[in-house]
Design an enzyme around this catalytic site. Structure first.
Site, PDB file in Angstrom:
ATOM      1  N   ASP A  11       0.852  -1.186   0.000  1.00 16.19           N
ATOM      2  CA  ASP A  11       0.000   0.000   0.000  1.00 16.19           C
ATOM      3  C   ASP A  11       0.887   1.235   0.000  1.00 16.19           C
ATOM      4  OD1 ASP A  11      -2.234  -1.525   0.029  1.00 16.19           O
ATOM      5  OD2 ASP A  11      -2.648  -1.294   2.171  1.00 16.19           O
ATOM      6  N   ASP A 130     -13.885  -6.017  -5.255  1.00 17.01           N
ATOM      7  CA  ASP A 130     -14.072  -6.194  -3.809  1.00 17.01           C
ATOM      8  C   ASP A 130     -15.449  -6.820  -3.620  1.00 17.01           C
ATOM      9  OD1 ASP A 130     -11.635  -5.031  -3.241  1.00 17.01           O
ATOM     10  OD2 ASP A 130     -12.474  -3.017  -2.967  1.00 17.01           O
TER      11      ASP A 130
END
Lengths: 250, 200
Positions: A11, A130
């Site tokens: 990330d 997702d």
């Protein structure tokens, strides 16, 4: 034999890696390049850089970072997060990324998948999904899992493939962060439904979870972040274990 | 040493350039025939579609130029395919350096063939220091059939030419620039081939 891929995810915020790392031999744990090089040395098969920078102004640093990564890294890497247009994709690809992943922007405007695929080829077009299990259905969420949609996961994955996606990165929100293992059922369902590679994501907490997802679904790869960042599962150890379980890995 | 990467309408050139730089060499990216002719090593990379790439090369007369080169030439991915006689992709007549055809994978497994796979039956200069258990990175939907020029075989759906060599022409279907340390060895082997003595 084609190998199953082990993919660490980093990330990135404002050009720095977000989560802490306890690799003793890394000088600067916040430097994405150093961490990426460490993963390459350990035998990662591919890397994913997910940009979670909030402001548009600071996003420009991402392209510069991608350029630096491309200079240093000799394995394929994907860049995702906040990519909304063909122009965004062009900037990332021209800076040297092998693939881009799009998520909310593909749901909002599915033609973006075709536009990218026709310009740069399906091999660089990753559609990230997702998904969350609720009321007996696996449904698609957008905006970092904050906003539900009316799309069912399997049909959206098939639509993405038809539009030109070259790969599906499937993250189960129910499993993400639990360290209880990947979502085997939906990963299997999606990987049976499409004829492009599916990467399982969310829930890795032990070596056995990687074995399970490869034995019980057609996933081509498995992605994880924290178990690699915090050194809980060293990649060489994971790969040796998978070899003993007769799972083909590099 | 003067290394030239041929510039045309197929992507992935920067990855190759970066890989050459990591090996400590400089290179230039150009479509200028004069620059290409005087290079010690020529790299012909490519990610893209065969018919449009071939059309562009013909327009620039680069197809004839590439065929006529005497120094070591390395085709990568689409580059390898365009050096064969014919490609099913866009029903394309190619350069015909290698005596074999390029076909689409039958959809018995996932297509494209994407990821790390191992090589078999290794031959020739490119694979010095590389073993058959080593893996390299592939991304492709079309493959060159095995022929007498084949110097490495990969088995995915069926055995195909993962690498080829004929005289001064070398080619790989996989991406050495994305194949970690093994790929680095293969690129280094290519760059270290003696230009005046081509052996096979």
């Amino acid at each position: 034999m084609l190998k199953k891929r082990i993919i660490p995810c980093l990330d990135i915020k404002d050009g720095r890696t977000v989560k802490g790392i306890n690799f003793i031999d890394i000088r600067d744990a916040g430097d994405p390049i150093e961490l990426a090089k460490k993963y390459v040395t350990e035998g990662a098969d591919e890397l994913v850089f997910l940009d979670i920078t909030a402001t548009i102004e600071k996003r420009k640093t991402l392209v510069e970072l991608v350029r630096k990564i491309a200079k240093e890294i000799n394995i394929p890497f994907t860049v995702g997060g906040g990519i909304n247009s063909v122009e965004d994709v062009s900037a990332i690809i021209n800076a040297g990324a092998d693939k881009v992943s799009i998520n909310s922007s593909a749901v909002k405007r599915p033609e973006l998948i075709s536009e990218v695929a026709s310009q740069y080829g399906s091999q660089c077009m990753v559609v990230a999904i997702d998904t969350k299990f609720e009321n007996g259905e696996w449904m698609v969420y957008v905006s970092g899992g904050k906003i539900p949609t009316s799309l069912k996961t399997v049909s959206w994955a098939k639509q993405a493939e038809t539009l030109g996606a070259g790969e599906i990165l499937l993250t189960s929100m129910n499993n993400d962060g639990t360290k209880n293992g990947f979502a085997i059922d939906i990963t299997n369902e999606v990987s049976q439904a499409v004829n492009i590679p599916v990467i399982a994501s969310g829930g890795a907490g032990a070596k056995e979870h990687f074995k399970e997802i490869f034995q019980r679904s057609k996933a081509s790869g498995a992605l994880a972040a924290s178990v690699f960042h915090f050194g809980e599962i060293p990649i060489p150890e994971l790969k040796n274990y998978l070899k003993t379980q007769n799972i083909p890995v590099r | 040493m003067k290394i030239v990467i041929i510039k045309y309408n197929a992507g992935n050139i920067m990855s190759v350039e970066n890989a050459i730089n990591r090996l400590g060499y400089n290179c230039i990216v150009t479509d200028d025939p004069e620059q290409i002719k005087i290079a010690d090593k020529v790299i012909f990379p490519g990610v893209g579609e065969a018919s449009s790439a071939m059309h562009y090369l013909k327009e620039k007369k680069l197809d004839q130029l590439i065929k006529s080169l005497k120094q070591p030439v390395l085709g990568i991915c689409l580059g390898q395919q365009l050096m064969c006689t014919y490609s099913e992709e866009g029903n394309t007549a190619c350069m015909g350096v290698f005596e074999t055809q390029v076909k689409k994978f039958p959809p018995k497994e996932l297509v494209p063939h994407m990821g790390w796979n191992n090589l078999q039956n290794l031959k020739g200069d490119l694979f010095k220091g590389v073993s058959e258990s080593d893996n390299v990175y592939f991304v492709h939907s079309y493959y060159a059939e095995v022929c007498e020029n084949t110097t490495a075989i990969c088995d995915y759906i069926l055995p195909f030419s993962a690498a080829m060599q004929k005289n001064n022409f070398y080619a790989t279907q996989f991406h050495p620039e994305k194949s970690a340390d093994v790929g680095t060895i293969i690129l280094k082997n290519f760059l270290e081939i003696k230009s005046d003595i081509i052996k096979y």
